[in-house]
Design a protein around this motif. Structure first.
Motif, PDB file in Angstrom:
ATOM      1  N   LEU A  36       0.856  -1.197   0.000  1.00  0.00           N
ATOM      2  CA  LEU A  36       0.000   0.000   0.000  1.00  0.00           C
ATOM      3  C   LEU A  36       0.885   1.238   0.000  1.00  0.00           C
ATOM      4  O   LEU A  36       1.663   1.462   0.941  1.00  0.00           O
ATOM      5  N   VAL A  37       0.810   2.040  -1.053  1.00  0.00           N
ATOM      6  CA  VAL A  37       1.680   3.206  -1.214  1.00  0.00           C
ATOM      7  C   VAL A  37       0.846   4.424  -1.586  1.00  0.00           C
ATOM      8  O   VAL A  37      -0.270   4.308  -2.096  1.00  0.00           O
ATOM      9  N   ASP A  38       1.419   5.625  -1.332  1.00  0.00           N
ATOM     10  CA  ASP A  38       0.752   6.853  -1.762  1.00  0.00           C
ATOM     11  C   ASP A  38       1.524   7.482  -2.907  1.00  0.00           C
ATOM     12  O   ASP A  38       2.523   6.946  -3.381  1.00  0.00           O
ATOM     13  N   ARG A  39       1.066   8.644  -3.350  1.00  0.00           N
ATOM     14  CA  ARG A  39       1.646   9.253  -4.542  1.00  0.00           C
ATOM     15  C   ARG A  39       3.047   9.799  -4.311  1.00  0.00           C
ATOM     16  O   ARG A  39       3.719  10.198  -5.263  1.00  0.00           O
ATOM     17  N   TYR A  40       3.502   9.861  -3.070  1.00  0.00           N
ATOM     18  CA  TYR A  40       4.850  10.350  -2.792  1.00  0.00           C
ATOM     19  C   TYR A  40       5.891   9.242  -2.904  1.00  0.00           C
ATOM     20  O   TYR A  40       7.064   9.471  -2.681  1.00  0.00           O
ATOM     21  N   GLN A  41       5.439   8.026  -3.224  1.00  0.00           N
ATOM     22  CA  GLN A  41       6.340   6.901  -3.469  1.00  0.00           C
ATOM     23  C   GLN A  41       6.124   6.388  -4.897  1.00  0.00           C
ATOM     24  O   GLN A  41       5.694   5.263  -5.103  1.00  0.00           O
ATOM     25  N   PRO A  42       6.395   7.219  -5.919  1.00  0.00           N
ATOM     26  CA  PRO A  42       6.055   6.819  -7.287  1.00  0.00           C
ATOM     27  C   PRO A  42       7.047   5.843  -7.908  1.00  0.00           C
ATOM     28  O   PRO A  42       6.704   5.098  -8.810  1.00  0.00           O
ATOM     29  N   SER A  43       8.315   5.858  -7.469  1.00  0.00           N
ATOM     30  CA  SER A  43       9.339   5.044  -8.107  1.00  0.00           C
ATOM     31  C   SER A  43       9.440   3.698  -7.403  1.00  0.00           C
ATOM     32  O   SER A  43      10.187   3.524  -6.446  1.00  0.00           O
ATOM     33  N   LEU A  44       8.653   2.735  -7.859  1.00  0.00           N
ATOM     34  CA  LEU A  44       8.636   1.407  -7.266  1.00  0.00           C
ATOM     35  C   LEU A  44       9.268   0.414  -8.228  1.00  0.00           C
ATOM     36  O   LEU A  44       9.014   0.439  -9.433  1.00  0.00           O
ATOM     37  N   GLU A  45      10.103  -0.443  -7.676  1.00  0.00           N
ATOM     38  CA  GLU A  45      10.595  -1.554  -8.478  1.00  0.00           C
ATOM     39  C   GLU A  45       9.414  -2.463  -8.806  1.00  0.00           C
ATOM     40  O   GLU A  45       8.459  -2.569  -8.036  1.00  0.00           O
ATOM     41  N   PRO A  46       9.442  -3.139  -9.960  1.00  0.00           N
ATOM     42  CA  PRO A  46       8.350  -4.084 -10.240  1.00  0.00           C
ATOM     43  C   PRO A  46       8.211  -5.074  -9.092  1.00  0.00           C
ATOM     44  O   PRO A  46       9.182  -5.692  -8.675  1.00  0.00           O
ATOM     45  N   PRO A  47       7.021  -5.201  -8.509  1.00  0.00           N
ATOM     46  CA  PRO A  47       6.862  -6.047  -7.331  1.00  0.00           C
ATOM     47  C   PRO A  47       7.069  -7.517  -7.663  1.00  0.00           C
ATOM     48  O   PRO A  47       6.936  -7.944  -8.801  1.00  0.00           O
ATOM     49  N   HIS A  48       7.424  -8.263  -6.644  1.00  0.00           N
ATOM     50  CA  HIS A  48       7.577  -9.701  -6.818  1.00  0.00           C
ATOM     51  C   HIS A  48       6.220 -10.322  -7.141  1.00  0.00           C
ATOM     52  O   HIS A  48       5.160  -9.782  -6.846  1.00  0.00           O
ATOM     53  N   ARG A  49       6.289 -11.487  -7.714  1.00  0.00           N
ATOM     54  CA  ARG A  49       5.063 -12.207  -8.042  1.00  0.00           C
ATOM     55  C   ARG A  49       4.275 -12.475  -6.762  1.00  0.00           C
ATOM     56  O   ARG A  49       4.835 -12.847  -5.740  1.00  0.00           O
ATOM     57  N   GLY A  50       2.983 -12.267  -6.824  1.00  0.00           N
ATOM     58  CA  GLY A  50       2.145 -12.469  -5.647  1.00  0.00           C
ATOM     59  C   GLY A  50       1.999 -11.245  -4.773  1.00  0.00           C
ATOM     60  O   GLY A  50       1.370 -11.305  -3.727  1.00  0.00           O
ATOM     61  N   VAL A  51       2.575 -10.092  -5.198  1.00  0.00           N
ATOM     62  CA  VAL A  51       2.443  -8.838  -4.452  1.00  0.00           C
ATOM     63  C   VAL A  51       1.558  -7.888  -5.256  1.00  0.00           C
ATOM     64  O   VAL A  51       1.860  -7.569  -6.409  1.00  0.00           O
ATOM     65  N   GLN A  52       0.470  -7.446  -4.653  1.00  0.00           N
ATOM     66  CA  GLN A  52      -0.453  -6.522  -5.304  1.00  0.00           C
ATOM     67  C   GLN A  52      -0.168  -5.102  -4.833  1.00  0.00           C
ATOM     68  O   GLN A  52      -0.256  -4.794  -3.645  1.00  0.00           O
ATOM     69  N   VAL A  53       0.185  -4.212  -5.756  1.00  0.00           N
ATOM     70  CA  VAL A  53       0.404  -2.803  -5.428  1.00  0.00           C
ATOM     71  C   VAL A  53      -0.947  -2.092  -5.405  1.00  0.00           C
ATOM     72  O   VAL A  53      -1.715  -2.161  -6.368  1.00  0.00           O
ATOM     73  N   VAL A  54      -1.228  -1.406  -4.307  1.00  0.00           N
ATOM     74  CA  VAL A  54      -2.463  -0.642  -4.160  1.00  0.00           C
ATOM     75  C   VAL A  54      -2.094   0.814  -3.919  1.00  0.00           C
ATOM     76  O   VAL A  54      -1.317   1.122  -3.001  1.00  0.00           O
ATOM     77  N   ARG A  55      -2.607   1.683  -4.748  1.00  0.00           N
ATOM     78  CA  ARG A  55      -2.346   3.123  -4.623  1.00  0.00           C
ATOM     79  C   ARG A  55      -3.369   3.739  -3.674  1.00  0.00           C
ATOM     80  O   ARG A  55      -4.565   3.736  -3.949  1.00  0.00           O
ATOM     81  N   TRP A  56      -2.890   4.279  -2.568  1.00  0.00           N
ATOM     82  CA  TRP A  56      -3.751   4.943  -1.597  1.00  0.00           C
ATOM     83  C   TRP A  56      -4.407   6.165  -2.217  1.00  0.00           C
ATOM     84  O   TRP A  56      -5.594   6.434  -2.029  1.00  0.00           O
ATOM     85  N   ASP A  57      -3.631   6.945  -2.961  1.00  0.00           N
ATOM     86  CA  ASP A  57      -4.148   8.109  -3.681  1.00  0.00           C
ATOM     87  C   ASP A  57      -3.470   8.161  -5.038  1.00  0.00           C
ATOM     88  O   ASP A  57      -2.591   7.361  -5.337  1.00  0.00           O
ATOM     89  N   GLY A  58      -3.878   9.083  -5.873  1.00  0.00           N
ATOM     90  CA  GLY A  58      -3.360   9.114  -7.223  1.00  0.00           C
ATOM     91  C   GLY A  58      -3.939   7.969  -8.043  1.00  0.00           C
ATOM     92  O   GLY A  58      -4.786   7.200  -7.589  1.00  0.00           O
ATOM     93  N   LEU A  59      -3.472   7.881  -9.278  1.00  0.00           N
ATOM     94  CA  LEU A  59      -3.935   6.834 -10.172  1.00  0.00           C
ATOM     95  C   LEU A  59      -2.840   5.789 -10.358  1.00  0.00           C
ATOM     96  O   LEU A  59      -1.694   5.997  -9.959  1.00  0.00           O
ATOM     97  N   SER A  60      -3.183   4.674 -10.953  1.00  0.00           N
ATOM     98  CA  SER A  60      -2.240   3.572 -11.088  1.00  0.00           C
ATOM     99  C   SER A  60      -1.041   3.983 -11.930  1.00  0.00           C
ATOM    100  O   SER A  60      -1.185   4.597 -12.990  1.00  0.00           O
ATOM    101  N   GLY A  61       0.146   3.629 -11.443  1.00  0.00           N
ATOM    102  CA  GLY A  61       1.362   3.949 -12.177  1.00  0.00           C
ATOM    103  C   GLY A  61       1.756   2.873 -13.167  1.00  0.00           C
ATOM    104  O   GLY A  61       2.394   3.143 -14.175  1.00  0.00           O
ATOM    105  N   ARG A  62       1.408   1.631 -12.895  1.00  0.00           N
ATOM    106  CA  ARG A  62       1.737   0.511 -13.774  1.00  0.00           C
ATOM    107  C   ARG A  62       0.517  -0.378 -13.965  1.00  0.00           C
ATOM    108  O   ARG A  62      -0.391  -0.392 -13.138  1.00  0.00           O
ATOM    109  N   GLU A  63       0.544  -1.111 -15.037  1.00  0.00           N
ATOM    110  CA  GLU A  63      -0.536  -2.053 -15.297  1.00  0.00           C
ATOM    111  C   GLU A  63      -0.617  -3.070 -14.161  1.00  0.00           C
ATOM    112  O   GLU A  63       0.393  -3.575 -13.671  1.00  0.00           O
TER     113      GLU A  63
END
Length: 643
Positions: free
Chosen positions: A19-46
């Protein structure tokens, strides 16, 4: 809890959540089985999930849930504090003058954080997550989100997200203890307004029956936002009240214009305001319009009044610890999914010992003195309705003093996402009960749009009365009926009251001009309470843009299209005129614009999209009866019994 058991069925096999907010935009591609959820802002990656999109999808249901919670919280707090919390005025709880009851998203962004927590809880139950890592910058959001996930059985880990802030006096002030902030606020109040103390007596004689005639209509509004051209001639014309000035003068009605002063570039302090008031009142007395008086509300303050306010603040301050201990478990238990104290605890502190407490006590003192001096005001009162704390103080004080009808006037558009304007179903059935929140006898609505929204929200039809939209009476004469050709006028950028929101607009503008080679004349109109000299210079927009002021009415003939923030009410005027209107999407991704659903309005999120919208303009199409705009003011005449 049902949700807790539901999630635990998936423990050990479900996915993990980040769970991340818009102030953490630079995320490494998450490992398999990890769902990225944007607290605010819109999705940064598919594949990422944006809670903002869920808020938009479930908007009506979540807002209704919010109104029900805040109303229930108010009733519970007032009942729990009866007998232990000193009252700003007899029979008026401190709660109604505080931060939570106001429901202003700018003063209490935790309202939106609460709705995001509800959306998060639904997502957790749907996805069967086993654990979550939380990277949120806001301490209140981080604590509340952690509590939600723990209640639903997730293993929680994570540290605070990073958010770099520019150093500023405001940021430093916000970090001070509540008490120190309250005292600094009082000091600023005295420094800026002391020249107004006692003004009604000095200027007009006592504001009561002894002054020679019965008190007339009281009209409560803000100063500045006045016509400086008329002021130069000694004539007061508030842009909030428009043609009502001429209507009341023509009817020879005795009127007291009761003015709430806010410093601005036009009128920086009480001394400058007093000089204007002297000019206005002398001109009125000289040309036979002396039955209308201009009175600053701060004129009802005195140095003895300051001592009385400090004494009430000290009593409230002393009881704050006891009140907080009683309210913490009460508020925490109002919702089964979200721990509410991390979201609302600071707001309670601000309402008991902070700026909100001091501001409410000052307002209570001023309106109590005003209502007493005017002998109740048999002709009643009109006031600008925004559900601000001073309104509750005014309504309570005027009812205690006796007198005429109290009418709250909608002076702009009622926005669906202006939480201040709405309550839960059934709220109005309890209005008028002892200890309850003061409300007006009637609400004057300025068009079909406002009437439909408030009626649908549960305001009884008998409390709604139609009036003309005084701020917008000039629009029909300027209305454009055909598509406006792009490039035929300047781009007008309308600043917001929020410095952060306005800076986001300017950053998009700077990107469009420099990176995407947008070629158009640009005018920037700052909000009266948000000067723009520093950000314009820092972003390299000086001298390429023209900074303009004054009334929008005078600017429209020069305008080809408009670019404004997500909460700017002036977008309605440009849309009514048929000017291409471009609205910034909010950086948090949750679109609350009053232009949502208006055909032809464009929403942009960066400089590229802004440049495209300017190059391919489209005219909006607004309901022609959205505002009542008859310049003869027949509805106002009926309301005020003017023939």
């Amino acid at each position: 809890m049902e949700g807790r058991g539901e999630v635990r069925e998936h423990g050990g096999v479900g996915p993990s959540m980040l769970l991340v907010d818009r102030y953490q935009p630079s995320l490494e591609p998450p490992h398999r089985g990890v769902q990225v959820v944007r607290w605010d802002g819109l999705s940064g990656r598919e594949g990422e999930i944006a809670l903002s999109l869920r808020l938009e999808r479930d908007d009506a249901r979540l807002r209704q849930r919010l109104y029900e919670l805040i109303d229930r919280m108010g009733e519970s707090v007032v009942a729990a504090c009866a007998g232990i919390a000193p009252e700003p005025l007899d029979g008026l709880s401190f709660w109604w003058l505080g931060v939570v009851a106001e429901k202003d998203i700018h003063q209490l962004p935790q309202l939106e954080e609460l709705m995001r927590c509800w959306a998060l809880a639904e997502l957790v139950r749907e996805g069967g997550y086993r654990d979550v890592e939380i990277r949120l910058s806001s301490p209140s959001a981080r604590a509340a989100a952690r509590g939600v996930c723990e209640r639903l059985g997730l293993t929680v880990r994570g540290a605070a997200g990073r958010r770099w802030r520019r150093l500023s006096l405001r940021a430093g002030f916000d970090r001070l203890p509540h008490t120190l902030r309250a005292l600094i606020f009082l000091g600023r109040y005295l420094w800026r307004r002391r020249a107004l103390f006692g003004y009604p007596t000095a200027a007009d004689g006592a504001l009561d029956a002894q002054a020679g005639e019965k008190c007339g209509l009281g009209v409560v509004g803000y100063f500045p936002n006045f016509d400086p051209g008329a002021a130069a001639d000694g004539v007061f014309r508030s842009r909030y009240w428009g043609g009502l000035h001429e209507l009341l003068e023509g009817a020879a009605r005795p009127v007291d214009w009761l003015l709430l002063f806010s410093p601005s570039a036009q009128c920086p302090d009480g001394a400058a305001f007093r000089a204007l008031l002297d000019r206005f009142n002398l001109r009125r007395a000289g040309d036979g319009r002396g039955r209308q008086r201009l009175v600053p509300l701060d004129g009802f303050m005195s140095w003895g009044g300051v001592v009385a306010v400090l004494a009430r603040y000290l009593r409230l301050w002393r009881s704050a610890g006891t009140i907080r201990r009683r309210l913490r478990p009460l508020i925490a238990g109002l919702d089964r999914e979200v721990p509410l104290w991390p979201l609302f605890g600071d707001a309670v502190g601000r309402s008991l010992r902070g700026v909100a407490a001091m501001h409410g006590l000052i307002a209570a003192h001023l309106f109590a003195r005003m209502a007493s001096a005017r002998g109740g005001g048999e002709a009643g009162y009109l006031y600008l309705r925004e559900n601000q704390p001073w309104e509750r103080a005014m309504l309570h004080a005027c009812r205690r003093a006796g007198g005429g009808e109290l009418i709250g006037v909608v002076h702009s558009k009622v926005r669906r996402h202006d939480y201040r304007q709405f309550n839960a179903p059934g709220y109005w059935d309890g209005v008028g009960r002892p200890g309850g929140c003061p409300e007006p006898d009637r609400i004057a609505v300025n068009g079909r749009g406002a009437r439909q929204l408030l009626a649908a929200a549960g305001v009884p039809e008998g409390r709604l009365v139609d009036v003309e939209a005084l701020r917008y009476l000039y629009l029909p004469a300027l209305k454009r009926t055909s598509r406006h050709p792009g490039g035929a006028g300047s781009l007008l950028v309308l600043g917001e009251i929020s410095a952060a929101a306005t800076e986001e607009l300017l950053e998009m503008l700077a990107e469009a001009l420099a990176r995407f080679r947008l070629e158009i004349g640009v005018m920037v109109k700052p909000h009266p309470f948000c000067p723009l000299d520093e950000p314009l210079a820092r972003l390299g927009l000086v001298p390429s843009v023209e900074v303009v002021g004054g009334a929008l009415e005078a600017l429209w003939p020069r305008v080809g299209m408009v670019f404004c923030g997500n909460t700017t009410a002036a977008a309605l005027e440009s849309a009514y005129l048929g000017l291409p209107t471009i609205v910034a999407r909010p950086v948090d991704g949750f679109n609350v614009s009053s232009m949502l659903g208006v055909p032809g309005v464009r929403f942009v999120g960066d400089g590229r999209e802004l440049a495209e919208a300017v190059r391919d303009p489209e005219s909006p199409r607004l309901d022609p009866d959205f505002f009542f705009l008859d310049r003869d003011l027949p509805r106002w005449k009926r309301l005020l019994d003017i023939h």
